[in-house]
Every structure is written in C-alpha cells, then in structure tokens.
Design a protein around this motif. Structure first.
Motif, PDB file in Angstrom:
ATOM      1  N   THR A   1       0.819  -1.408   0.092  1.00  9.50           N
ATOM      2  CA  THR A   1       0.056  -0.142  -0.098  1.00  9.50           C
ATOM      3  C   THR A   1       0.987   1.175   0.036  1.00  9.50           C
ATOM      4  O   THR A   1       0.258   2.311  -0.191  1.00  9.50           O
TER       5      THR A   1
ATOM      6  N   ALA B   1       2.902   4.264  -1.225  1.00 12.13           N
ATOM      7  CA  ALA B   1       3.137   4.996  -2.569  1.00 12.13           C
ATOM      8  C   ALA B   1       4.514   5.302  -2.553  1.00 12.13           C
ATOM      9  O   ALA B   1       4.599   6.464  -2.067  1.00 12.13           O
TER      10      ALA B   1
ATOM     11  N   PRO C   1       7.039  16.681   5.253  1.00 12.50           N
ATOM     12  CA  PRO C   1       5.726  16.244   6.121  1.00 12.50           C
ATOM     13  C   PRO C   1       4.796  15.539   4.985  1.00 12.50           C
ATOM     14  O   PRO C   1       4.574  16.024   3.899  1.00 12.50           O
ATOM     15  N   GLY C   2       4.288  14.480   5.342  1.00 12.20           N
ATOM     16  CA  GLY C   2       2.962  14.175   4.574  1.00 12.20           C
ATOM     17  C   GLY C   2       3.590  13.325   3.388  1.00 12.20           C
ATOM     18  O   GLY C   2       2.787  12.991   2.268  1.00 12.20           O
ATOM     19  N   THR C   3       5.033  12.859   3.317  1.00 10.06           N
ATOM     20  CA  THR C   3       5.230  11.949   2.277  1.00 10.06           C
ATOM     21  C   THR C   3       5.338  10.329   2.608  1.00 10.06           C
ATOM     22  O   THR C   3       5.896   9.637   1.953  1.00 10.06           O
ATOM     23  N   GLY C   4       4.838  10.005   3.810  1.00 12.18           N
ATOM     24  CA  GLY C   4       4.859   8.831   4.280  1.00 12.18           C
ATOM     25  C   GLY C   4       6.127   8.160   5.229  1.00 12.18           C
ATOM     26  O   GLY C   4       6.006   6.804   5.076  1.00 12.18           O
ATOM     27  N   LYS C   5       6.520   9.021   5.807  1.00 17.83           N
ATOM     28  CA  LYS C   5       7.623   8.501   6.685  1.00 17.83           C
ATOM     29  C   LYS C   5       7.074   7.322   7.687  1.00 17.83           C
ATOM     30  O   LYS C   5       7.748   6.314   7.980  1.00 17.83           O
ATOM     31  N   SER C   6       5.944   7.950   8.510  1.00 17.49           N
ATOM     32  CA  SER C   6       5.267   7.019   9.473  1.00 17.49           C
ATOM     33  C   SER C   6       4.946   5.652   8.457  1.00 17.49           C
ATOM     34  O   SER C   6       4.813   4.895   9.362  1.00 17.49           O
ATOM     35  N   SER C   7       4.074   6.004   7.696  1.00 14.68           N
ATOM     36  CA  SER C   7       3.665   4.851   7.050  1.00 14.68           C
ATOM     37  C   SER C   7       4.720   3.774   6.453  1.00 14.68           C
ATOM     38  O   SER C   7       4.487   2.587   6.628  1.00 14.68           O
TER      39      SER C   7
ATOM     40  N   ASN D   1      12.448  16.035   8.753  1.00 19.98           N
ATOM     41  CA  ASN D   1      11.875  16.731   7.698  1.00 19.98           C
ATOM     42  C   ASN D   1      13.059  17.459   6.913  1.00 19.98           C
ATOM     43  O   ASN D   1      12.746  18.030   5.831  1.00 19.98           O
TER      44      ASN D   1
ATOM     45  N   LEU E   1      -1.831   5.071  -4.850  1.00 20.53           N
ATOM     46  CA  LEU E   1      -2.996   5.649  -3.884  1.00 20.53           C
ATOM     47  C   LEU E   1      -4.387   5.065  -4.401  1.00 20.53           C
ATOM     48  O   LEU E   1      -5.338   4.860  -3.911  1.00 20.53           O
TER      49      LEU E   1
ATOM     50  N   TYR F   1      -7.432   3.581  -2.573  1.00 20.55           N
ATOM     51  CA  TYR F   1      -8.494   3.745  -1.941  1.00 20.55           C
ATOM     52  C   TYR F   1      -9.737   3.490  -2.900  1.00 20.55           C
ATOM     53  O   TYR F   1     -10.840   3.590  -2.293  1.00 20.55           O
TER      54      TYR F   1
ATOM     55  N   PRO G   1       1.873  12.770  -1.019  1.00 18.14           N
ATOM     56  CA  PRO G   1       1.026  11.784  -1.106  1.00 18.14           C
ATOM     57  C   PRO G   1      -0.159  11.845  -0.135  1.00 18.14           C
ATOM     58  O   PRO G   1      -1.164  11.573  -0.319  1.00 18.14           O
ATOM     59  N   ALA G   2       0.219  12.510   1.063  1.00 15.73           N
ATOM     60  CA  ALA G   2      -0.816  12.630   2.084  1.00 15.73           C
ATOM     61  C   ALA G   2      -2.312  13.669   1.629  1.00 15.73           C
ATOM     62  O   ALA G   2      -3.310  13.273   1.761  1.00 15.73           O
TER      63      ALA G   2
HETATM   64  N1  ATP Z   1       3.908   7.440   0.578  1.00 15.90           N
HETATM   65  C1  ATP Z   1       2.843   7.173   1.196  1.00 15.90           C
HETATM   66  N2  ATP Z   1       2.031   6.074   0.782  1.00 15.90           N
HETATM   67  C2  ATP Z   1       0.908   5.723   1.260  1.00 15.90           C
HETATM   68  N3  ATP Z   1       0.302   6.683   2.125  1.00 15.90           N
HETATM   69  C3  ATP Z   1       1.052   7.775   2.284  1.00 15.90           C
HETATM   70  C4  ATP Z   1       1.891   8.105   1.801  1.00 15.90           C
HETATM   71  N4  ATP Z   1       2.577   9.308   2.202  1.00 15.90           N
HETATM   72  C5  ATP Z   1       1.442   9.623   3.062  1.00 15.90           C
HETATM   73  N5  ATP Z   1       0.292   8.946   3.063  1.00 15.90           N
HETATM   74  C6  ATP Z   1      -1.009   8.854   3.702  1.00 15.90           C
HETATM   75  O1  ATP Z   1      -0.878  10.325   4.255  1.00 15.90           O
HETATM   76  C7  ATP Z   1      -0.977   9.932   5.808  1.00 15.90           C
HETATM   77  C8  ATP Z   1       0.103  11.015   6.518  1.00 15.90           C
HETATM   78  O2  ATP Z   1       1.348  10.412   6.028  1.00 15.90           O
HETATM   79  P1  ATP Z   1       2.718  10.122   7.164  1.00 15.90           P
HETATM   80  O3  ATP Z   1       2.110  10.333   8.453  1.00 15.90           O
HETATM   81  O4  ATP Z   1       3.017   8.831   6.624  1.00 15.90           O
HETATM   82  O5  ATP Z   1       3.660  11.235   6.604  1.00 15.90           O
HETATM   83  P2  ATP Z   1       5.149  11.577   7.044  1.00 15.90           P
HETATM   84  O6  ATP Z   1       5.938  11.913   6.375  1.00 15.90           O
HETATM   85  O7  ATP Z   1       5.161  10.586   8.488  1.00 15.90           O
HETATM   86  O8  ATP Z   1       4.630  12.978   7.655  1.00 15.90           O
HETATM   87  P3  ATP Z   1       5.197  13.840   8.919  1.00 15.90           P
HETATM   88  O9  ATP Z   1       6.744  14.147   8.807  1.00 15.90           O
HETATM   89  O10 ATP Z   1       4.326  14.948   9.254  1.00 15.90           O
HETATM   90  O11 ATP Z   1       5.138  12.871  10.237  1.00 15.90           O
HETATM   91  C9  ATP Z   1      -0.649   8.687   5.988  1.00 15.90           C
HETATM   92  O12 ATP Z   1      -1.666   8.104   7.094  1.00 15.90           O
HETATM   93  C10 ATP Z   1      -1.085   7.883   4.776  1.00 15.90           C
HETATM   94  O13 ATP Z   1      -2.571   7.811   4.676  1.00 15.90           O
END
Ligand code: ATP
Length: 377
Positions: free
Chosen positions: A76, A78, A118-124, A227, A259, A263, A286-287
């Motif tokens: 899943t 991306a 932020p929001g590029t999927g590091k936590s994912s 970041n 993505l 979804y 991606p977020a």
């Molecule tokens: N590369 C990705 N693949 C799949 N889903 C993603 C991806 N990036 C973001 N998302 C979606 O966006 C949401 C937020 O992303 P995520 O928390 O992984 O980003 P992050 O890089 O860890 O952000 P931050 O630096 O703010 O913690 C996730 O819950 C997911 O639904």
C-alpha cells in the motif's frame, strides 16, 4: 500426532506435545532436516500471528504499550517501486544474517534515516517495516527524557526483534557536537557539570546505541526521521552510522496510481492522463492526494476533486512564480540603478582626482616657472 491433555491443570497454560513417527531409515533426514524445518516454520507462523505493539515513553523512564494496528504495508506504500524493492531486500537480507553479524563481530542491528517533507509517508514506511518484519515499535520521544541515565534505562528495557524510532531528530534533541559539549562542561561548576553530563544529547544517544545497547540485544532496527536532512548533525550522517538514507519525496505518477488503487481499487480511469500531467507539474504530497481520494467513496467524484486540487496548486504555483519574477526584476532594476549611481560616483571621483592632479601640475608648472624665472633672473 496427538495432543497431551495432562498438563498440570488449575488454569495453567496448556502445553501440548506431539508424537511423530518415522521409519528408522529416515532417522537422519527427520532429525537433521524435517524437525528443524518444522520448528522454523512454526516460529514463522507464530511471529506472523503475533499481534504487534507500539511502545511509547509516556513516563520519563518507562515504556507503555498499545496495540499496533497500522494497516500500512509495502503493497500500500506509495513510492517508487525500485526504491521500495531495495528497502524490502535490505530488510530481508538483514533478518537472514544472524551468523554473518556474529562472524564479523558486529552487533545485529541496522539503521535507517528517513528524510523528506511532512506527509510523504515516513510514518507509513515505519509501520510497513514493522508489519513486514513483525517487529514491535518503540517510539522514543526524546523531549520527554530527562537524562542520559533515563535514556539508557529505556533502551535497555526494549525487547529483541524491535524497531527504535526517533521522529524529527532535528527538532527533538540539542544537536551538539561532542567537542562543544566538552568545552561547555569544562567551564561550569561541579554540580552543574554532573547535571550537564547527564543531559540527553545526540552523542549520548548515538554512543549508547552503538555501544552497550547494540551488544545487549539482537535483531534491532533503528529509524531516525527528519523533515530537514540539511539541519542534521554531521555525526549522524557519517558513513556507517545510518546504514541506509531513504528519501521520501513528493507524489509521483507511480505513487498516485498506488494510492488510487488503495482507496478505489482501480488501475485506470479517464481522468488519469490529466491527473498525471498535473502531478508532473506541481508539488503535492502523497498525504494530500490520499486525503482527497479518501474523502469520497464515489471514484468519479474523488478523482474530479483531485483534478481540481491539482489545478488550484498549478494556479498558485504560476502566481508565485510570477511574483518571484517581478521581485527579481525589481531587484535587478534597483541593482542597475545603484550600479549606475556607483559608476557616476566613480566617474565623479576620477574627475575630481584628475582636477586635483591638474591643479597640482599647474602648481608645479608655476613653481617651475618661478624657479626658471628666478633661475634666469
Ligand atoms: N508514501 C505514502 N504511501 C501511502 N500513504 C501515504 C504516503 N504518504 C502519505 N500517506 C498518507 O498520508 C498520511 C500521512 O502520512 P505520514 O504520516 O506517513 O507522513 P509523514 O511523512 O510521516 O509526515 P510527518 O513528517 O508529518 O510525520 C498517512 O496516514 C497515509 O494515509
């Protein structure tokens, strides 16, 4: 094969045993190949079924666990498929290398640095790694740790087959070089010195992670996220410190397709050419894409909304570019004007100087004339 019901009773855990019969001539094969295979497979199944936990250091030196039910997997996620594959390969290699690490005398651990906006999927990605390996996560909030001794207690309290995560490493810890720390300590009083020595620092964390901690446990993954990679202490970026630096970037067309598949379970839609052309032109995380796709169950509506978001981003980007071009033009004009003023000043100065020289020369001539006159007179 039979289960053994006589296992102590009284509410104790049921222990079951199995009896396996072989023909005598297969004894070697059964003991050396079949049984080890059964044990390894049983362990793998058990690991797969085990529910995962995420531990957080809510109190300064104690972990509290909650169930980890993050659905993210490498399928899943991306991101570019080559990059994804190289991470999966690296993890699989790491897991198989117990003997290798022992042979080369290195602790069985691996470090990953995830960086990107932020929001590029590091936590994912972290959740996908945990789900892939079936490892628990220890999410270390460094600002909640008072001293290096508390930090050590926390780290020693981690189990094997786990992932230590320190998010936003650039913000949560005072990024100080060892030399700076030493210099500061040498200036302060002895109680202050003791306190300062015990303060959580990046070098304290890195020293412990590289030293005692890594030899006291096995199969440990260490993940730092940021970041802003450029803000990190060079100590962290030194070769050998983090084994793999993983860049998490803005949404690409490939990431968008994953993505959309996540979804809306689709591989193609008439809006794809337009969406993909826009994604090539704008920066969208991606977020942001995920958020729009998730907002509506109707695929047509969701994709239409995404087109609108991307168009809006393009318009904003064009406006910003226009403004920047104008500002640059203004700045250039001011520069040209000030250059012209400077040039005029220089010309004036040269003129003044030459007039002074001329005057001086005139004087010389006068003096010379006087002299000549006097001389002749
Ligand atoms: N590369 C990705 N693949 C799949 N889903 C993603 C991806 N990036 C973001 N998302 C979606 O966006 C949401 C937020 O992303 P995520 O928390 O992984 O980003 P992050 O890089 O860890 O952000 P931050 O630096 O703010 O913690 C996730 O819950 C997911 O639904």
């Amino acid at each position: 094969v039979s289960g053994d019901p006589n296992n102590g009773g009284g509410g104790a855990r049921e222990i079951r045993s199995y009896e396996v019969s072989f023909n005598k001539r297969h004894k070697e094969k059964a003991l050396k190949e079949y049984l080890p295979f059964i044990v390894a497979t049983a362990k793998a199944i058990k690991d797969q079924e085990r529910s995962l936990s995420i531990y957080m250091n809510e109190r300064y030196d104690e972990w509290s666990p909650i169930g980890l039910q993050h659905p993210s997997t490498f399928d899943t996620l991306a991101m570019d498929h080559k990059q994804k594959q190289s991470i999966v390969d690296d993890l699989n290699r790491f897991i198989k290398r117990k003997d290798y690490y022992r042979r080369i005398g290195k602790a069985w651990k691996r470090g990953y640095l995830l960086y990107g906006p932020p929001g590029t999927g590091k936590s994912s990605l972290i959740a996908a790694i945990a789900n892939h390996l079936r490892f628990d996560i220890y999410d270390l909030e460094l600002t909640g740790v008072d001293s290096n001794s508390d930090l050590r207690r926390l780290l020693v309290g981690m189990t094997n087959r786990s992932i230590l995560v320190v998010e936003d490493i650039d913000c949560t810890i005072e990024l100080k070089q060892r030399e700076e720390e030493d210099e500061e300590q040498s200036k302060s009083s002895s109680t202050e010195k003791k306190k300062a020595e015990d303060k959580v620092t990046l070098s304290g964390l890195l020293n412990f992670v590289d030293g005692l901690w890594s030899t006291s446990g096995e199969e440990r993954i260490l993940i730092f996220t940021t970041n802003y990679k450029e803000r990190l202490d060079p100590a962290l970026l030194r070769p050998g410190r983090m084994d793999m630096h993983i860049h998490m970037g803005y949404c690409t067309t490939e990431a968008f397709r994953i993505l959309a598949n996540n979804y809306h379970s689709i591989d193609y839609h008439v809006t794809y050419p337009e969406i993909e052309a826009l994604i090539e032109e704008v920066t969208v995380t991606p977020a942001e894409v995920a958020e729009v796709l998730m907002r509506n169950d109707n695929t047509d509506v969701a994709l239409h909304d995404l087109v609108e978001l991307l168009k809006l981003k393009k318009k904003d980007a064009i406006e910003i570019e226009g403004k920047q071009a104008e500002e640059k033009k203004d700045a250039n004009e001011i520069k040209t004007q000030s250059m012209q003023v400077d040039e005029k000043k220089i010309v004036d100065e040269i003129k003044t100087e030459s007039v002074q020289v001329e005057k001086k020369d005139d004087k010389k001539v006068v003096v010379k004339n006087d002299f000549t006159e006097n001389g002749s007179g």
